[in-house]
Design a protein around this motif. Structure first.
Motif, PDB file in Angstrom:
ATOM      1  N   TYR B  62       0.829  -1.204   0.000  1.00 28.64           N
ATOM      2  CA  TYR B  62       0.000   0.000   0.000  1.00 28.64           C
ATOM      3  C   TYR B  62       0.862   1.251   0.000  1.00 28.64           C
ATOM      4  O   TYR B  62       1.752   1.412   0.826  1.00 28.64           O
ATOM      5  N   ASN B  63       0.569   2.112  -0.942  1.00 27.39           N
ATOM      6  CA  ASN B  63       1.295   3.361  -1.068  1.00 27.39           C
ATOM      7  C   ASN B  63       0.270   4.476  -1.046  1.00 27.39           C
ATOM      8  O   ASN B  63      -0.653   4.496  -1.858  1.00 27.39           O
ATOM      9  N   LEU B  64       0.444   5.377  -0.084  1.00 32.77           N
ATOM     10  CA  LEU B  64      -0.528   6.448   0.111  1.00 32.77           C
ATOM     11  C   LEU B  64      -0.769   7.233  -1.167  1.00 32.77           C
ATOM     12  O   LEU B  64      -1.873   7.676  -1.459  1.00 32.77           O
ATOM     13  N   MET B  65       0.312   7.393  -1.951  1.00 30.93           N
ATOM     14  CA  MET B  65       0.228   8.190  -3.176  1.00 30.93           C
ATOM     15  C   MET B  65      -0.631   7.507  -4.219  1.00 30.93           C
ATOM     16  O   MET B  65      -1.370   8.148  -4.962  1.00 30.93           O
ATOM     17  N   ILE B  68      -5.558   2.810  -2.807  1.00 27.74           N
ATOM     18  CA  ILE B  68      -5.786   1.392  -2.559  1.00 27.74           C
ATOM     19  C   ILE B  68      -5.748   0.581  -3.846  1.00 27.74           C
ATOM     20  O   ILE B  68      -5.119  -0.470  -3.919  1.00 27.74           O
TER      21      ILE B  68
END
Lengths: 511, 319
Positions: B62-65, B68
């Protein structure tokens, strides 16, 4: 209230998802609007400037504030200040960047993994070409710009802080009472700690004092083991052209055995492990311990001394000049000279005039005159003259310009004082500032370096080290086990971290 | 219900109408019931079921940028990482042991307490007792932990008192031998009174005539408790027990996080505090979601198992 991790997490995710969706929708329309409006405006137009900054303590009013009005008048802008509480700051930055709707200037707390990620994917505006045009920005040491450089570009304007970091501070009145002199090496320090523990320095007839205010997270080790250059969560030159973790420095094991011996002799509080940095501070201020290791010049504040004086009016302290280490080294670790830096969204690149305006605001606040203005605000509204000295008014304390300051003057000379410091406090502050830089101060080399493994497991790895070292101090493991602990730490991922940090370090050294 | 449904069978006999139209008919007939249920259903869909989709990040980096959906799939990487940690066995064991203590002591004491309150015959005294027992529940763990630190640290109130009495100091907060014991005592002190509420409700529904009949037969107090009171709340105990087993790996993050320190981490670190450190502090949301998912799965298995066992023992179970 019990909050199972998953529920909280999914809630956060759902919220941020919704937020990013909303923001993404809203953004498209707004952006085209803004660029359309700006292209028709002339260069001297009044810009609307938004800035997000970290907040400690109570939030200042963000509308109808005389402080904001004064700032707007000074810079000819419309100022929108967004303070975010320190505890939420990291999350807020993540959500803000993810939403694609960044304010014109946003504080990043440190050059961490997220920063490198975002800089790498082109979220921020590179500003290195502009710096030379601004008198105060161009005076910032190259060292600091280097730490903010990523793949040849600079993306942030630092909030300058002093270079001096934590030093050891000792109860001068206790030394005098017991007829001891200031320690100059670690054996003398041991004797002083012993005397503070056994000889009743507070004179209440009870054996209720300790030598050193130790806590379970080891927050005072830069002061205590400054000259050991060991047992700190930082990365230091290993003397062979590379860098290594503070717990792997040559003197680390020596330092641990020093601690274990001191604990056995009762020089620390027996249950120091339940304490955190703030409790250790409290112990020092309330006269339970005679020496503390994490007081930088900023620790000399009215609040601290008010508390200490309320317990004991004779409370007097002196900053301890760096002791001579076991290998003859003398010096405390340095700070990297800034706390946080302001980044701008890459989308601003379209409007060069606005970029220049923003940079001129930051530049102004670093310069003498601008910093003076941001500190004191408007005469007779935010401050007034009392006996020839500036004093903040009540209004100045709640909504003065200082509440909306972005960056500040370099920490030197008069600029390290707070508005409410009195003369004696200023003197102690000066002394601490000077003492922390005596001998050969050294720096943490890892600021601005990026290790993917450390950003994933760093906190666990650090905790492993403090836990095991605590066990040695408590006597649950023999000092000989230290090498085993380091081996295990390497196996858990430390080895990989060493490799990654050294690669990044070499890359930066070669420019 | 069934009587009403059968009255529509004549309509359904119309040819060509499949199962869907039959469902539609039932639905249409009950449309006002459904309308009334709608807000509740919406609540569950929006706040309980939609967020559950976020669980996919357990299988992604998971990458905030990226968000999802656009984050990269990584399969079971985060699950492997759980078992790569050399401490995981110890952490899991700690969780189980603390949970076991809590079930044995913190779960059973409210039952005894409820029976004792029930046996108090004077109404006003009973009320006072209940209020006194409920009180600690309304203190937050931060307050309870703060009180504990102030009382039991080496220069705290209790130790100073002991010292003044010429006794030696005791070490409660940083002693790994009694840390779990202390945790459970805290839970008992704080939550036992609150835990009696459901039992007291069940106790009040026991037919008083049973007691009178027993008295006539010459049964004493203890005999009455054993033969009437306990059987009267047996099914309540079983249901609560099954539900408690479902959260066997939740031992109370807040409490343990506040009491944990380096001296007791070996015996006190549990899954929840580990996830906080490894997942939340390091910003590794995928990892903490993976652990949460695994925990949920274990809880589900426990509930099904306990439910089955209860049914085999002749109880009704929860479903």
């Amino acid at each position: 209230m019990k909050l199972p991790g998953k529920k909280v997490l999914s809630l956060i995710l759902a919220c941020s998802m919704a937020a990013s969706m909303l923001a993404a929708c809203g953004n498209g329309g707004k952006e085209s609007n803004a660029s359309g409006g700006q292209s028709t405006g002339d260069a001297g137009k009044k810009y609307s400037v938004s800035a997000m900054n970290i907040l400690y303590g109570a939030a200042p009013p963000t509308t109808n504030s005389t402080g904001i009005k004064a700032i707007e008048e000074r810079y000819g802008i419309e100022y929108k200040y967004i303070p975010v509480a320190a505890g939420d700051y990291t999350n807020k930055v993540g959500v803000t960047v993810a939403s694609g709707d960044m304010p014109d200037m946003m504080l990043m707390e440190d050059p961490n993994a997220n920063y490198f990620n975002w800089a790498g994917s082109g979220m921020f505006l590179p500003i290195e070409d502009y710096i030379k045009d601004y008198p105060n920005l161009s005076k910032i040491p190259q060292e600091i710009w280097d730490m903010l450089t990523y793949e040849g570009h600079i993306y942030g304007v630092p909030r300058l802080r002093g270079i001096p970091f934590h030093a050891m501070v000792i109860r001068q009145d206790w030394l005098d009472k017991l007829g001891l002199k200031m320690p100059t090496n670690y054996d003398e320090l041991y004797e002083v700690m012993k005397a503070f523990t056994l000889n009743d320095p507070d004179g209440n007839g009870k054996k209720d004092t300790y030598g050193f205010a130790l806590d379970g997270t080891f927050s005072g080790f830069n002061g205590l083991f400054g000259s050991y250059r060991a047992l700190r969560f930082g990365w230091f030159e290993d003397g062979q052209g590379g860098i290594t973790h503070g717990y792997l420095m040559p003197n680390a094991k020596d330092a641990v055995s020093y601690l274990a011996r001191a604990y056995k002799d009762g020089l620390f509080s027996p249950d120091y492990t339940i304490k955190k940095g703030t409790q250790a501070d409290e112990d020092f201020l309330t006269g339970k311990a005679g020496i503390i290791g994490n007081w930088a010049y900023t620790a000399f504040s009215k609040a601290r001394f008010d508390k200490a004086y309320s317990v004991n009016k004779d409370f007097r302290v002196t900053s301890v000049p760096p002791l001579t280490g076991p290998d003859g080294y003398k010096g405390y670790g340095k700070y990297h000279g800034f706390y946080g830096f302001f980044v701008m969204p890459a989308s601003l690149g379209k409007d060069e005039d606005k970029v220049k305006k923003l940079l001129s605001i930051l530049d102004d606040q670093i310069g003498d005159e601008g910093a003076e203005f941001m500190k004191w605000g408007v005469e007779n509204e935010h401050h007034k003259q009392e006996n020839g000295q500036n004093v903040l008014t009540d209004k100045g304390l709640t909504e003065g310009t200082g509440k909306y300051v972005l960056t500040n003057h370099a920490a030197e000379g008069e600029w390290i004082y707070n508005p409410d410091d009195w003369d004696e406090l200023k003197k102690m502050k000066d002394e601490n500032f000077k003492v922390a830089l005596e001998g050969e101060p050294y720096s943490d080399q890892s600021i601005g370096l990026f290790s993917p493994t450390y950003s994933e497991k760093g906190k666990e790895l650090d905790q492993f080290l403090t836990d095991q070292v605590n066990k040695i101090i408590l006597g649950e493991r023999p000092v000989e086990d230290y090498d085993k602990i380091i081996q295990e730490w390497k196996g858990r991922g430390g080895e990989q971290v060493i490799k990654e940090f050294n690669e990044a370090y070499q890359k930066r050294k070669q420019g | 219900m069934s009587a009403r449904a059968s009255s529509y069978t004549p309509d359904i006999q119309a040819r060509g109408n499949g199962i869907w139209s039959r469902i539609w008919k039932v639905f249409w007939n009950e449309r006002f019931l459904w309308l009334m249920a709608l807000p509740g259903l919406l609540f569950f869909v929006v706040y309980k079921y939609l967020p559950m989709l976020g669980v996919v990040i357990a299988f992604k980096d998971y990458n905030l940028m990226l968000g999802i959906w656009d984050s990269k799939w990584v399969g079971l990487k985060h699950f492997y990482r759980i078992f790569e940690n050399p401490d995981i066995g110890r952490i899991f064991l700690n969780t189980l042991i603390i949970s076991f203590y809590q079930i044995v002591f913190a779960f059973t004491i409210p039952i005894f307490l409820a029976i004792m309150i029930h046996e108090v015959s004077k109404r006003s005294f009973k009320r006072v007792l209940q209020t006194v027992f409920y009180m600690p529940h309304f203190l937050s763990w931060v307050v309870v932990a703060g009180i504990f630190y102030l009382m039991f640290q080496s220069d705290g109130a209790v130790n100073n008192m002991l010292l003044d009495m010429g006794l030696s100091k005791i070490d409660i907060l940083s002693n790994s031998d009694n840390f779990r014991f202390m945790l459970v005592l805290q839970v008992i002190w704080k939550e036992s009174g609150w835990g009696t509420i459901i039992y007291l409700a069940a106790l009040s529904s026991i037919d008083m005539e049973l007691y009178e009949a027993a008295k006539m037969d010459g049964a004493g107090r203890l005999r009455q408790i054993w033969n009437i009171t306990l059987p009267g709340i047996r099914s309540t105990i079983v249901v609560l027990f099954i539900l408690r087993l479902g959260s066997v790996l939740d031992v109370g993050f807040e409490q343990i996080f506040l009491m944990l320190n380096p001296s007791v981490r070996d015996v006190g670190e549990v899954i929840e505090t580990y996830v906080y450190q490894a997942g939340v502090v390091n910003g590794n949301f995928s990892f903490s979601t993976a652990v949460g998912l695994l925990k949920g799965l274990i809880g589900l298995i426990m509930i099904f198992g306990a439910n089955k066992l209860a049914k085999r023992m002749g109880e009704r179970g929860v479903f």
